[in-house]
Design a protein around this motif. Structure first.
Motif, PDB file in Angstrom:
ATOM      1  N   HIS A   1      68.100  46.283  16.671  1.00 26.57           N
ATOM      2  CA  HIS A   1      69.362  46.957  16.366  1.00 26.57           C
ATOM      3  C   HIS A   1      70.197  46.917  17.640  1.00 26.57           C
ATOM      4  O   HIS A   1      70.197  47.852  18.436  1.00 26.57           O
ATOM      5  CB  HIS A   1      69.103  48.393  15.902  1.00 26.57           C
ATOM      6  CG  HIS A   1      68.264  48.475  14.664  1.00 26.57           C
ATOM      7  ND1 HIS A   1      68.789  48.746  13.424  1.00 26.57           N
ATOM      8  CD2 HIS A   1      66.937  48.289  14.484  1.00 26.57           C
ATOM      9  CE1 HIS A   1      67.812  48.734  12.526  1.00 26.57           C
ATOM     10  NE2 HIS A   1      66.685  48.466  13.140  1.00 26.57           N
TER      11      HIS A   1
ATOM     12  N   ALA B   1      74.452  52.465  16.164  1.00 28.23           N
ATOM     13  CA  ALA B   1      75.433  53.409  15.644  1.00 28.23           C
ATOM     14  C   ALA B   1      75.339  54.693  16.446  1.00 28.23           C
ATOM     15  O   ALA B   1      74.462  54.858  17.302  1.00 28.23           O
ATOM     16  CB  ALA B   1      75.165  53.667  14.162  1.00 28.23           C
TER      17      ALA B   1
ATOM     18  N   THR C   1      71.338  57.102  14.072  1.00 27.33           N
ATOM     19  CA  THR C   1      70.553  56.313  13.130  1.00 27.33           C
ATOM     20  C   THR C   1      69.298  57.082  12.769  1.00 27.33           C
ATOM     21  O   THR C   1      68.618  57.628  13.641  1.00 27.33           O
ATOM     22  CB  THR C   1      70.161  54.951  13.719  1.00 27.33           C
ATOM     23  OG1 THR C   1      71.334  54.233  14.088  1.00 27.33           O
ATOM     24  CG2 THR C   1      69.369  54.129  12.713  1.00 27.33           C
TER      25      THR C   1
ATOM     26  N   THR D   1      66.025  52.629   7.076  1.00 25.75           N
ATOM     27  CA  THR D   1      66.952  53.163   8.068  1.00 25.75           C
ATOM     28  C   THR D   1      68.319  53.381   7.444  1.00 25.75           C
ATOM     29  O   THR D   1      68.732  52.665   6.529  1.00 25.75           O
ATOM     30  CB  THR D   1      67.100  52.217   9.278  1.00 25.75           C
ATOM     31  OG1 THR D   1      67.609  50.957   8.826  1.00 25.75           O
ATOM     32  CG2 THR D   1      65.764  52.008   9.972  1.00 25.75           C
TER      33      THR D   1
ATOM     34  N   ALA E   1      72.405  54.561   8.913  1.00 24.12           N
ATOM     35  CA  ALA E   1      73.148  54.764  10.157  1.00 24.12           C
ATOM     36  C   ALA E   1      74.513  55.373   9.908  1.00 24.12           C
ATOM     37  O   ALA E   1      75.198  55.034   8.942  1.00 24.12           O
ATOM     38  CB  ALA E   1      73.308  53.443  10.903  1.00 24.12           C
TER      39      ALA E   1
END
Length: 289
Positions: free
Chosen positions: A31, A35, A38, A87, A89
């Motif tokens: 990643h 963000a 997350t 996940t 975000a």
């Protein structure tokens, strides 16, 4: 006062992008464009999460990790068996949301618990499905999972909540904090807050500064300006109306306080929201995607 509820004000997913990832062996999920916040949960197996630069942290089945930084991070399988992760975000887009982020560590991990497992199973099923209203359902599920995860984290003995959150349990400072959050528009003074706490002004001011880290009226002003920034983002809001909602009899005093705390006049702040500037801090915590 619901302290966690106040921290989560303005945190609302909108167009959440969920990822379901199955990893095994040396493979990892990168990643690189983190963000603002997350949420990662382990549906099956065991995993490792690493916020770069940092030490890998283990995640077991049912564990949840919240990454509160834009720094890149990786998720990988912890062993030779497969692990499945989901996940979601958020992108930071609110003054109130930034208040939450500033009070959390870059990475927090909450062990699996009975409270969050049902929503985790629902999220995993919804990610795999393609049903009407899917996006709206996933947005609300992400909000639910975040609130559930943070509630459990704040209850952990080794958690590091903000000073004012810990001070809520103090017999002197706690009643005053509850009063400020419950009635921010009331014309509070050090004397009236001390009366609420049933101690002298000197004792109240001293205890408040020691536990919260700033004088009571400074804390109250900061809280009011945080609420004001959120209110100014609402359609049709005016400076005069917002001033009254956060305890100011006229727009001039409110404007001075807002500019002193946030570095911009409320009228300029509202104009920046209308213009849609990236750094305007409008709206809510918006989910990535």
């Amino acid at each position: 006062m619901d302290a966690l509820g106040d921290l989560l004000r303005g945190v609302r997913a909108d167009g959440a992008l969920f990822n379901r990832t199955v990893l095994s062996g040396p493979w990892e999920s990168e990643h690189s464009e983190g963000a603002a916040l997350t949420l990662a949960t382990v549906v099956r197996g065991t995993a490792r999460i690493t916020v770069v630069p940092g030490t890998p942290c283990a995640l077991r089945e049912g564990d949840a990790a919240v990454v509160c930084t834009t720094a890149p991070f990786t998720l990988s399988a912890a062993g030779s068996d497969e692990c499945e992760l989901v996940t979601g975000a958020y992108q930071l887009d609110s003054a109130v949301g930034r208040r939450l982020i500033s009070m959390l560590p870059p990475l927090l991990i909450v062990p699996a618990g009975d409270d969050c497992m049902p929503i985790l199973e629902l999220i995993a099923a919804e990610v795999a499905a393609d049903r009407p209203g899917r996006q709206y359902v996933m947005d609300r599920m992400l909000d639910w999972m975040l609130a559930c995860t943070l509630r459990e984290w704040f209850d952990l003995p080794d958690a590091c909540p903000p000073a004012w959150y810990r001070a809520l349990g103090d017999e002197v400072v706690g009643p005053a904090l509850h009063a400020m959050h419950d009635e921010p528009s009331r014309p509070w003074t050090v004397a009236s807050l001390a009366a609420r706490a049933q101690v002298s002004r000197a004792a109240f001011a001293r205890n408040f500064a020691e536990l919260v880290g700033r004088p009571p009226m400074a804390y109250l002003t900061e809280w009011r300006m945080t609420l004001a920034a959120e209110l100014l983002a609402e359609p049709g809001a005016t400076v005069a109306a917002v001033a009254g909602q956060v305890g100011y009899a006229d727009g001039f005093g409110f404007s001075d306080a807002f500019k002193r705390i946030r570095g911009i006049a409320p009228s300029g702040y509202r104009a920046s929201l209308t213009a849609g500037r990236p750094d305007s801090g409008s709206g809510s915590l918006r989910a990535a995607g």
